[in-house]
Write a protein that holds these residues in place. Structure first.
Motif, PDB file in Angstrom:
ATOM      1  N   ILE A   1      60.420  35.114  34.616  1.00 26.60           N
ATOM      2  CA  ILE A   1      60.131  35.066  35.989  1.00 26.60           C
ATOM      3  C   ILE A   1      60.726  36.250  36.734  1.00 26.60           C
ATOM      4  N   LYS A   2      59.681  37.267  37.253  1.00 24.96           N
ATOM      5  CA  LYS A   2      60.270  38.345  37.914  1.00 24.96           C
ATOM      6  C   LYS A   2      59.235  38.402  39.387  1.00 24.96           C
ATOM      7  N   ALA A   3      58.686  39.653  39.299  1.00 26.26           N
ATOM      8  CA  ALA A   3      57.977  39.794  40.666  1.00 26.26           C
ATOM      9  C   ALA A   3      56.732  39.014  40.375  1.00 26.26           C
ATOM     10  N   GLY A   4      56.126  38.428  41.672  1.00 23.71           N
ATOM     11  CA  GLY A   4      54.955  37.739  41.511  1.00 23.71           C
ATOM     12  C   GLY A   4      53.724  38.226  42.419  1.00 23.71           C
ATOM     13  N   ALA A   5      53.958  39.321  42.950  1.00 19.83           N
ATOM     14  CA  ALA A   5      52.755  39.972  43.789  1.00 19.83           C
ATOM     15  C   ALA A   5      52.820  41.397  43.933  1.00 19.83           C
ATOM     16  N   ILE A   6      51.811  41.923  44.174  1.00 22.89           N
ATOM     17  CA  ILE A   6      51.570  43.033  44.416  1.00 22.89           C
ATOM     18  C   ILE A   6      50.999  43.312  45.811  1.00 22.89           C
ATOM     19  N   ASN A   7      51.372  44.514  46.595  1.00 25.24           N
ATOM     20  CA  ASN A   7      50.951  44.885  47.839  1.00 25.24           C
ATOM     21  C   ASN A   7      49.684  45.649  47.744  1.00 25.24           C
ATOM     22  N   ILE A   8      49.012  46.109  48.765  1.00 27.25           N
ATOM     23  CA  ILE A   8      47.879  46.703  49.053  1.00 27.25           C
ATOM     24  C   ILE A   8      47.863  48.248  48.192  1.00 27.25           C
ATOM     25  N   PRO A   9      48.843  49.106  48.416  1.00 25.14           N
ATOM     26  CA  PRO A   9      49.024  50.217  47.668  1.00 25.14           C
ATOM     27  C   PRO A   9      48.742  50.097  46.205  1.00 25.14           C
ATOM     28  N   SER A  10      49.650  49.029  45.557  1.00 20.91           N
ATOM     29  CA  SER A  10      49.364  48.956  44.249  1.00 20.91           C
ATOM     30  C   SER A  10      47.961  48.305  43.930  1.00 20.91           C
ATOM     31  N   ALA A  11      47.392  47.203  44.746  1.00 15.77           N
ATOM     32  CA  ALA A  11      46.105  46.977  44.510  1.00 15.77           C
ATOM     33  C   ALA A  11      44.996  48.016  44.408  1.00 15.77           C
ATOM     34  N   VAL A  12      45.195  48.873  45.528  1.00 20.15           N
ATOM     35  CA  VAL A  12      44.287  49.931  45.560  1.00 20.15           C
ATOM     36  C   VAL A  12      44.172  50.916  44.389  1.00 20.15           C
ATOM     37  N   ALA A  13      45.645  51.179  44.080  1.00 21.06           N
ATOM     38  CA  ALA A  13      45.884  52.055  42.810  1.00 21.06           C
ATOM     39  C   ALA A  13      45.210  51.582  41.419  1.00 21.06           C
ATOM     40  N   LEU A  14      45.331  50.165  41.322  1.00 22.12           N
ATOM     41  CA  LEU A  14      44.845  49.668  39.929  1.00 22.12           C
ATOM     42  C   LEU A  14      43.345  49.550  40.203  1.00 22.12           C
ATOM     43  N   TYR A  15      42.781  49.497  41.128  1.00 23.88           N
ATOM     44  CA  TYR A  15      41.125  49.510  41.593  1.00 23.88           C
ATOM     45  C   TYR A  15      40.802  50.842  41.427  1.00 23.88           C
ATOM     46  N   ARG A  16      41.710  51.937  41.647  1.00 27.16           N
ATOM     47  CA  ARG A  16      40.969  53.314  41.478  1.00 27.16           C
ATOM     48  C   ARG A  16      40.950  53.546  40.047  1.00 27.16           C
ATOM     49  N   ARG A  17      41.768  52.637  39.401  1.00 29.94           N
ATOM     50  CA  ARG A  17      41.638  52.816  37.899  1.00 29.94           C
ATOM     51  C   ARG A  17      40.676  52.138  36.863  1.00 29.94           C
ATOM     52  N   GLY A  18      39.960  51.328  37.470  1.00 33.25           N
ATOM     53  CA  GLY A  18      39.105  50.184  37.145  1.00 33.25           C
ATOM     54  C   GLY A  18      39.627  48.804  36.654  1.00 33.25           C
ATOM     55  N   LEU A  19      40.756  48.878  37.309  1.00 36.51           N
ATOM     56  CA  LEU A  19      41.307  47.520  36.805  1.00 36.51           C
ATOM     57  C   LEU A  19      41.091  45.947  37.773  1.00 36.51           C
ATOM     58  N   LEU A  20      40.351  46.049  38.831  1.00 39.41           N
ATOM     59  CA  LEU A  20      40.163  45.373  39.616  1.00 39.41           C
ATOM     60  C   LEU A  20      39.757  44.076  39.059  1.00 39.41           C
ATOM     61  N   PRO A  21      38.521  43.983  38.286  1.00 40.83           N
ATOM     62  CA  PRO A  21      38.176  42.762  37.861  1.00 40.83           C
ATOM     63  C   PRO A  21      39.241  41.916  37.092  1.00 40.83           C
ATOM     64  N   GLU A  22      40.244  42.545  36.409  1.00 37.48           N
ATOM     65  CA  GLU A  22      41.106  41.681  35.796  1.00 37.48           C
ATOM     66  C   GLU A  22      42.141  41.126  36.832  1.00 37.48           C
ATOM     67  N   LEU A  23      42.331  41.705  37.804  1.00 32.55           N
ATOM     68  CA  LEU A  23      43.312  41.448  38.886  1.00 32.55           C
ATOM     69  C   LEU A  23      42.748  40.142  39.674  1.00 32.55           C
ATOM     70  N   GLU A  24      41.241  40.113  40.033  1.00 30.51           N
ATOM     71  CA  GLU A  24      40.531  39.189  40.411  1.00 30.51           C
ATOM     72  C   GLU A  24      40.766  37.891  39.517  1.00 30.51           C
ATOM     73  N   ALA A  25      40.551  38.099  38.245  1.00 32.27           N
ATOM     74  CA  ALA A  25      40.789  36.828  37.518  1.00 32.27           C
ATOM     75  C   ALA A  25      42.058  36.506  37.291  1.00 32.27           C
ATOM     76  N   VAL A  26      43.082  37.102  37.427  1.00 30.78           N
ATOM     77  CA  VAL A  26      44.639  36.643  37.756  1.00 30.78           C
ATOM     78  C   VAL A  26      44.639  35.865  38.913  1.00 30.78           C
ATOM     79  N   TRP A  27      44.188  36.469  39.972  1.00 27.41           N
ATOM     80  CA  TRP A  27      43.941  35.681  41.380  1.00 27.41           C
ATOM     81  C   TRP A  27      43.474  34.472  41.378  1.00 27.41           C
ATOM     82  N   GLU A  28      42.257  34.162  40.584  1.00 28.12           N
ATOM     83  CA  GLU A  28      41.720  32.933  40.538  1.00 28.12           C
ATOM     84  C   GLU A  28      42.632  31.718  39.801  1.00 28.12           C
ATOM     85  N   ALA A  29      43.273  32.280  38.544  1.00 31.87           N
ATOM     86  CA  ALA A  29      44.277  31.628  37.958  1.00 31.87           C
ATOM     87  C   ALA A  29      45.546  31.062  38.877  1.00 31.87           C
TER      88      ALA A  29
END
Length: 516
Positions: free
Chosen positions: A44-72
């Motif tokens: 167990i380490k970091a458990g969250a990402i902030n908005i710049p990180s979420a935006v960076a991953l979104y800009r690389r097409g990874l948002l759908p996977e983040l949404e699935a993790v959030w639902e879990a």
């Protein structure tokens, strides 16, 4: 001994090293990532990402996977808090400041920056570090990044032309070496980077456990006469902090007895009993930062460049920002489309944000201390935090939405993360950055403006699309990392020379091809 040529060797296959590998590969570099661990570290380490990180991953097409993790993550929290917990979530999932949590009804989100973040700003940001590492490892494989696990970097020899990196029984020749190998970075130590800072004064634990007798443990963050503890936000997760100095041995296994003793001392609940440790780690508030992030052919990113306490969840995010900033620049230097001096902007842009994070965590330690002076200060800070102005300030800082770079140019957007504009074809600006190239967005269908892009080839994507919601905005030059390098309004159309655009293109993308 074998010799294999790569453009860049990245030491460390945590989220920062993998994300950097992905960014380098997008830019056309041949990358090798080496990691001493054979598998993803599930501790167990970091458990969250902030908005710049979420935006960076979104800009690389990874948002759908983040949404699935959030639902879990929501399902796990519901199991602990009940179905109505979502009404109690802190604004923008901002977490806390020194254990002082903010309330949704005091947050003022009227700043236009919140509205222009795009869908990444609406995505839950609870993403466990190990889960993110697996997502990035899969992405790295898709991009052709070679990842070698179970081999440790033992040394390197750098010269003017490259670096001979010693890993396991092999010596790999590369143009560049980047240390993403954590707070005790071998690369940083061997390269001789200065690493000044402040010494630790706490011992903290974070763990996932099985426990009994927890009925008297309060949920969330709790400050007591002896320290701070956390229970939740999902079953079995605990955290405790004591101000009795750093641990004697941070690398020793964390035992159930050690965790239990700390939790009992801090919580004052003697009957709480830890029956099994599923995952646990120690941490301190050691706060240090390399004075520079590059020495010749060797660079640092993530915890190798800066360490601090985990309060506020800034560490992983700081490292992902480093990777997003460095990746495209180093790839451009490798390809020969940009001069080596472009790498000077890496330290110039990222070091101030790292310094801010260190002070932000130090301030929280000052407010969390159990002495009478600190507790008096805490009461004042709490009163300020629980106002609309205070909550909005803290959320803005913790979320990272304030971050920008000091870039040449007078337009208000220059240096800011690009707004996620909704364009006339219903696409979003962020969707045009998946490829990792710079973007010249012509919102006014101006052939003269587009002519400046000639000769940049695959370094630059040009799109001519209107933006109905921003009719006053004429054009944007967006760097591969999503930050605005140049912008112009419709009122500037009379300037036939597009003042500043040629200079911005050359500054960030190099000179155009001959004859353009």
């Amino acid at each position: 001994m074998t010799t294999i040529d790569y453009d860049v060797v990245v030491a460390g296959a945590g989220p920062v090293g993998l994300f950097l590998g992905c960014e380098l590969a997008l830019g056309g570099a041949r990358v090798l990532v080496v990691e001493r661990l054979t598998e993803v570290d599930e501790t167990i380490k970091a458990g969250a990402i902030n908005i710049p990180s979420a935006v960076a991953l979104y800009r690389r097409g990874l948002l759908p996977e983040l949404e699935a993790v959030w639902e879990a993550a929501l399902d796990r929290i519901r199991a602990f808090r009940g179905e109505d917990f979502e009404s109690e979530l802190a604004p923008k999932f901002s977490g806390h400041f020194a254990g002082i949590t903010m309330t949704q009804d005091l947050f003022d989100g009227s700043d236009p920056a919140w509205a222009e973040v795009g869908p990444a700003g609406d995505t839950g940001l609870l993403v466990p570090q190990a889960t993110l590492e697996r997502i990035l490892a899969r992405r790295a494989g898709e991009l052709g990044v070679e990842v070698r696990r179970g081999v440790a970097l033992t040394g390197f020899d750098a010269d003017a032309d490259g670096v001979a990196v010693h890993i396991g029984d092999a010596t790999v020749r590369a143009g560049w070496l980047v240390g993403c190998d954590g707070g005790r970075s071998t690369v940083r130590k061997l390269a001789g980077f200065d690493f000044p800072g402040t010494d630790p004064e706490i011992t903290g634990y974070q763990a996932i456990v099985e426990l009994t007798g927890a009925e008297r443990l309060h949920e969330g963050w709790n400050t007591t006469d002896t320290g701070t503890y956390v229970h939740g936000p999902f079953p079995g997760r605990i955290l405790s902090v004591e101000f009795d100095g750093p641990p004697a041995d941070r690398s020793a296994p964390v035992t159930a007895e050690e965790l239990q003793a700390s939790l009992r001392r801090v919580s004052g609940v003697p009957e709480v009993t830890i029956t099994k440790v599923l995952s646990a780690t120690r941490f301190t508030d050691n706060a240090r930062q390399a004075t520079e992030y590059r020495r010749g052919r060797v660079l640092l990113a993530g915890d190798a460049a800066h360490v601090h306490s985990p309060f506020g969840g800034q560490g992983l995010n700081l490292g992902l920002g480093d990777a997003m900033n460095l990746g495209w620049k180093l790839a451009a230097v490798v390809r020969g489309t940009a001069p080596v001096c472009l790498l000077d902007t890496y330290t110039a842009e990222r070091h101030p944000i790292g310094a801010w994070v260190l002070d932000w965590t130090r301030a929280q330690i000052a407010v969390m201390r159990p002495d009478r002076h600190a507790r008096a200060l805490r009461r004042v800070v709490t009163d300020l935090a629980l106002t609309t102005t205070g909550t909005t300030y803290l959320v803005t800082k913790i979320s990272g939405i304030w971050q920008r770079y000091d870039l040449p140019g007078d337009h208000p957007l220059t240096g800011a993360s690009a707004p996620d504009l909704v364009l006339a074809d219903a696409s979003r600006l962020g969707g045009h950055l998946h490829h990792g190239r710079a973007l010249l967005l012509d919102l006014a269908d101006d052939p003269g403006l587009r002519a400046h892009a000639e000769g940049y080839g695959d370094r630059l994507e040009v799109r001519t699309l209107a933006c109905p919601d921003r009719p006053g905005l004429r054009a944007l030059l967006v760097r591969p990392d999503g930050f605005v390098a140049w912008a112009a309004d419709a009122a500037d159309a009379a300037d036939a020379d597009d003042k500043g655009l040629p200079e911005a293109l050359e500054r960030w993308l190099g000179v155009p091809a001959a004859g353009a």
